[in-house]
Design an enzyme around this catalytic site. Structure first.
Site, mmCIF file in Angstrom:
data_model
loop_
_atom_site.group_PDB
_atom_site.id
_atom_site.type_symbol
_atom_site.label_atom_id
_atom_site.label_comp_id
_atom_site.label_asym_id
_atom_site.label_seq_id
_atom_site.Cartn_x
_atom_site.Cartn_y
_atom_site.Cartn_z
ATOM 1 N N GLU A 89 -9.283 4.178 -1.796
ATOM 2 C CA GLU A 89 -8.086 3.904 -2.595
ATOM 3 C C GLU A 89 -8.470 3.194 -3.885
ATOM 4 O O GLU A 89 -9.572 2.668 -4.031
ATOM 5 C CB GLU A 89 -7.123 2.968 -1.842
ATOM 6 C CG GLU A 89 -6.670 3.489 -0.496
ATOM 7 C CD GLU A 89 -5.362 2.870 -0.018
ATOM 8 O OE1 GLU A 89 -4.581 2.360 -0.862
ATOM 9 O OE2 GLU A 89 -5.131 2.887 1.194
ATOM 10 N N THR A 97 -9.207 -5.770 4.047
ATOM 11 C CA THR A 97 -9.070 -4.822 2.940
ATOM 12 C C THR A 97 -10.060 -5.290 1.885
ATOM 13 O O THR A 97 -10.050 -6.473 1.526
ATOM 14 C CB THR A 97 -7.631 -4.852 2.376
ATOM 15 O OG1 THR A 97 -6.714 -4.595 3.442
ATOM 16 C CG2 THR A 97 -7.430 -3.825 1.278
ATOM 17 N N ARG A 142 1.287 13.870 13.731
ATOM 18 C CA ARG A 142 2.616 14.321 14.152
ATOM 19 C C ARG A 142 2.728 15.815 14.375
ATOM 20 O O ARG A 142 3.773 16.310 14.742
ATOM 21 C CB ARG A 142 3.669 13.870 13.118
ATOM 22 C CG ARG A 142 3.818 12.357 13.047
ATOM 23 C CD ARG A 142 4.738 11.892 11.940
ATOM 24 N NE ARG A 142 4.133 11.994 10.620
ATOM 25 C CZ ARG A 142 3.282 11.090 10.110
ATOM 26 N NH1 ARG A 142 2.966 10.013 10.801
ATOM 27 N NH2 ARG A 142 2.756 11.263 8.912
ATOM 28 N N GLU A 161 -10.545 3.887 4.013
ATOM 29 C CA GLU A 161 -9.611 4.678 3.194
ATOM 30 C C GLU A 161 -9.971 4.473 1.735
ATOM 31 O O GLU A 161 -9.953 3.331 1.241
ATOM 32 C CB GLU A 161 -8.159 4.268 3.441
ATOM 33 C CG GLU A 161 -7.627 4.846 4.747
ATOM 34 C CD GLU A 161 -6.118 4.686 4.935
ATOM 35 O OE1 GLU A 161 -5.518 5.508 5.639
ATOM 36 O OE2 GLU A 161 -5.550 3.728 4.370
ATOM 37 N N ASP A 208 0.844 -1.198 0.000
ATOM 38 C CA ASP A 208 0.000 0.000 0.000
ATOM 39 C C ASP A 208 0.878 1.247 0.000
ATOM 40 O O ASP A 208 1.695 1.434 0.912
ATOM 41 C CB ASP A 208 -0.911 -0.026 1.235
ATOM 42 C CG ASP A 208 -1.984 1.052 1.157
ATOM 43 O OD1 ASP A 208 -2.353 1.466 0.042
ATOM 44 O OD2 ASP A 208 -2.450 1.483 2.225
ATOM 45 N N HIS A 263 -3.456 13.854 1.417
ATOM 46 C CA HIS A 263 -3.626 12.872 2.490
ATOM 47 C C HIS A 263 -2.383 12.848 3.395
ATOM 48 O O HIS A 263 -2.511 12.828 4.627
ATOM 49 C CB HIS A 263 -3.867 11.481 1.883
ATOM 50 C CG HIS A 263 -3.993 10.389 2.899
ATOM 51 N ND1 HIS A 263 -5.035 10.314 3.796
ATOM 52 C CD2 HIS A 263 -3.197 9.322 3.173
ATOM 53 C CE1 HIS A 263 -4.881 9.251 4.562
ATOM 54 N NE2 HIS A 263 -3.773 8.622 4.213
ATOM 55 N N THR A 320 -4.489 6.411 0.108
ATOM 56 C CA THR A 320 -5.754 7.139 0.199
ATOM 57 C C THR A 320 -5.767 8.304 -0.778
ATOM 58 O O THR A 320 -4.816 9.086 -0.833
ATOM 59 C CB THR A 320 -5.925 7.658 1.642
ATOM 60 O OG1 THR A 320 -5.752 6.551 2.514
ATOM 61 C CG2 THR A 320 -7.293 8.277 1.845
ATOM 62 N N LYS A 376 -4.371 -2.221 10.282
ATOM 63 C CA LYS A 376 -4.855 -2.292 8.904
ATOM 64 C C LYS A 376 -5.008 -3.720 8.383
ATOM 65 O O LYS A 376 -5.679 -3.929 7.378
ATOM 66 C CB LYS A 376 -3.899 -1.530 7.983
ATOM 67 C CG LYS A 376 -4.016 -0.013 8.173
ATOM 68 C CD LYS A 376 -3.035 0.752 7.358
ATOM 69 C CE LYS A 376 -3.103 2.243 7.632
ATOM 70 N NZ LYS A 376 -4.087 2.942 6.804
ATOM 71 N N GLN A 422 -3.622 1.958 15.067
ATOM 72 C CA GLN A 422 -2.544 2.438 14.185
ATOM 73 C C GLN A 422 -1.663 3.474 14.880
ATOM 74 O O GLN A 422 -0.433 3.389 14.848
ATOM 75 C CB GLN A 422 -3.177 3.042 12.921
ATOM 76 C CG GLN A 422 -2.178 3.664 11.958
ATOM 77 C CD GLN A 422 -2.863 4.336 10.762
ATOM 78 O OE1 GLN A 422 -4.077 4.309 10.635
ATOM 79 N NE2 GLN A 422 -2.077 4.931 9.902
ATOM 80 N N ARG A 437 -7.803 3.624 13.553
ATOM 81 C CA ARG A 437 -6.872 4.734 13.801
ATOM 82 C C ARG A 437 -6.269 4.704 15.189
ATOM 83 O O ARG A 437 -5.129 5.140 15.386
ATOM 84 C CB ARG A 437 -7.588 6.074 13.590
ATOM 85 C CG ARG A 437 -8.134 6.285 12.192
ATOM 86 C CD ARG A 437 -7.065 6.121 11.147
ATOM 87 N NE ARG A 437 -7.566 6.415 9.805
ATOM 88 C CZ ARG A 437 -6.863 6.265 8.708
ATOM 89 N NH1 ARG A 437 -5.624 5.807 8.762
ATOM 90 N NH2 ARG A 437 -7.394 6.552 7.549
ATOM 91 N N GLU A 470 -9.509 12.350 8.184
ATOM 92 C CA GLU A 470 -9.381 13.706 7.626
ATOM 93 C C GLU A 470 -10.720 14.448 7.633
ATOM 94 O O GLU A 470 -10.785 15.627 7.975
ATOM 95 C CB GLU A 470 -8.858 13.633 6.190
ATOM 96 C CG GLU A 470 -7.442 13.129 6.058
ATOM 97 C CD GLU A 470 -7.114 12.834 4.600
ATOM 98 O OE1 GLU A 470 -6.748 13.757 3.864
ATOM 99 O OE2 GLU A 470 -7.257 11.667 4.189
ATOM 100 N N ASP A 495 -8.983 0.341 2.228
ATOM 101 C CA ASP A 495 -7.981 -0.075 3.221
ATOM 102 C C ASP A 495 -8.509 0.314 4.599
ATOM 103 O O ASP A 495 -8.101 1.312 5.179
ATOM 104 C CB ASP A 495 -6.649 0.621 2.910
ATOM 105 C CG ASP A 495 -5.551 0.242 3.890
ATOM 106 O OD1 ASP A 495 -5.664 -0.816 4.539
ATOM 107 O OD2 ASP A 495 -4.578 1.015 4.011
#
Ligand SMILES: O=C(O)/C=C/C(=O)CC(=O)CC(=O)O
Ligand SMILES: [Ca+2]
Ligand SMILES: [Mg+2]
Length: 428
Positions: free
Chosen positions: A206, A262, A147, A204, A131, A138, A355, A258, A245, A242, A369, A238
């Site tokens: 994708e 999928t 972060r 996600e 992935d 994104h 994503t 994850k 993760q 969160r 998001e 995906d």
């Protein structure tokens, strides 16, 4: 005159004769799986076409068992000459002016099965799944949320298509329920880490490239030849927990947040069918290193949409609209980068794009998001969502708009169900 089939195809259909996406299906629950292409509201059974000797071009004549298989891997391994030959054979066979199938009632009866009657399966045997992380929007949004706003995009991001190795065993076909994963989440203050069903389950948006011919171990693929290793694209969700993760991913990247599931769409739309929708990829600054610098840098104009249908609600609500053309790193750069160290790809490998978020908040590709990590709940037809709740069905769709027809992917959906034993933690 536009190419037309003898089969009636509604102008809004995703599956006109210009598309002919490949899937694998069972006409009856007990029958063996076999490849097919979608045409209007039907699937054309390729095992029947092959057994009738209708793949009579120079490549497929000698590989007639490619369509007598429970997956598409053998056909994928044959490469673009076989794919082009199959496409032109099938477009001819299905065209309004060709009598071979049109006027043969017995063959039509065997070869054309209503889509509403069939069971679709994952069409390829997927050895490895990777992935990528190729939407700048994104990357910037996730970086800010996980972060902080100073340097949200890591320094390496503009120099290489970042990726992680995913889990092939838990890739499922559209329509399969997704069990809410249990796992560890961030500790709050001085308490031990949370353990229980994920409280921040997300989708996600994708797409993923299906690899055709692979490369030998130790022999990288040139970026300008990488398109010959890509058969086509599917929609891909995906699913991402969160909370799991965010706690586990330092320093080795995504793992259990994850790998619990999928989802892929059943139909692989070929790059040949998407060619009329090719467009320029964004200009890359800084310029990529020579092994990633391609002569033609292509994206595709594919409109993407996500809807959520909460349990008990009649209607689903659109939560985002995006487009494949928002990707910064192209499919061919992803594939070339994947092999530059000598790593071998094999037919049927799946390369997720990452994503696909656009620049506007209405085009973000996941709830992380869209709700900014739960701080701004979305309203859905009288209810609200920060993250996915049990019973929510998430439905992706995607298509390219042609002149009087669509080349589409159908849908890619999955419903969230609670873990066995219910929502409460039962191990402590
Ligand atoms: O920025 C992060 O820490 C995490 C990003 C993701 O979870 C995204 C990922 O799986 C790759 C992608 O879908 O773009
Ligand atoms: Ca992803
Ligand atoms: Mg996943």
């Amino acid at each position: 005159m536009a190419l037309k089939s003898f089969i009636e195809v509604h102008p809004d259909s995703h599956f006109p004769i210009q598309n002919l996406p490949y899937g694998v299906f069972k006409p009856e629950p007990a029958s063996p799986a076999r490849p097919g292409v979608a045409i209007g509201d039907y699937v054309l059974d390729l095992s029947v076409v092959a057994s009738a000797g209708l793949f009579d071009g120079p490549v497929l004549k000698n590989n007639s068992d490619s369509f007598l298989q429970p997956d598409l891997n053998k056909f994928l391994a044959l490469g673009r000459p076989a794919w082009k030959e199959a496409r032109s054979t099938l477009q001819k066979l299905l065209s309004a002016t060709e009598p071979a199938l049109r006027d043969n009632a017995a063959l039509r009866q065997k070869a054309l099965v209503p889509l509403s009657k069939v069971k679709m399966l994952v069409p390829i045997s997927i050895g490895d799944y990777t992935d990528f992380f190729s939407s700048m929007h994104h990357a910037k949004n996730c970086g800010t949320i996980f972060r902080g706003p100073e340097n949200p995009i890591p320094a390496n991001w503009f120099h290489l298509p970042i990726a992680y190795h995913g889990r092939a065993s838990s890739i499922v076909i559209s329509g399969t329920d997704i069990i809410r994963p249990r796992g560890q989440g961030h500790p709050a203050g001085n308490s031990p880490p949370y353990f229980g069903p994920s409280l921040k389950l997300d989708f996600e948006l994708e797409m993923a490239a299906v690899v055709g011919p692979g490369n030998e171990l130790g022999k990288p693929v040139d970026v300008n030849e990488a398109a010959d290793h890509i058969f086509g694209l599917v929609l891909m969700n995906d699913w991402s927990a969160r909370d799991i993760q965010a706690w586990e991913y330092v320093p080795l990247g995504p793992f259990l947040g994850k790998s619990f599931g999928t989802t892929v769409s059943p139909w692989i739309v070929t790059l040949d069918a998407l060619e009329p929708f090719a467009c320029d990829a964004p200009k890359q600054n800084p310029p990529p290193l020579p092994y990633l610098a391609e002569k033609i840098s292509k994206n595709y104009d594919i409109s993407l949409e996500v809807q959520i249908k909460p349990a008990g609600q009649e209607n689903s609500s659109v939560v985002t609209r995006s487009n494949f053309n928002h990707l910064y790193w192209t499919l061919t750069q992803q594939l070339a980068h994947h092999t530059i160290n000598g790593c071998n790809l094999r037919p049927g490998d799946l390369l997720g794009t990452g994503t696909i978020s656009g620049p506007e908040p209405e085009s973000y590709g996941c709830l992380l998001e869209l709700t900014w990590n739960g701080q701004k709940p979305l309203s859905l037809n009288g209810t609200t969502r920060k993250f996915l709740e049990d019973g929510d069905e998430v439905i992706f769709s995607g298509y390219s708009k042609g002149n009087g027809y669509n080349v589409g992917f159908g849908t890619c959906s999955g419903k969230i169900i609670p873990p066995p034993g219910g929502g409460r933690c039962c191990f402590w």
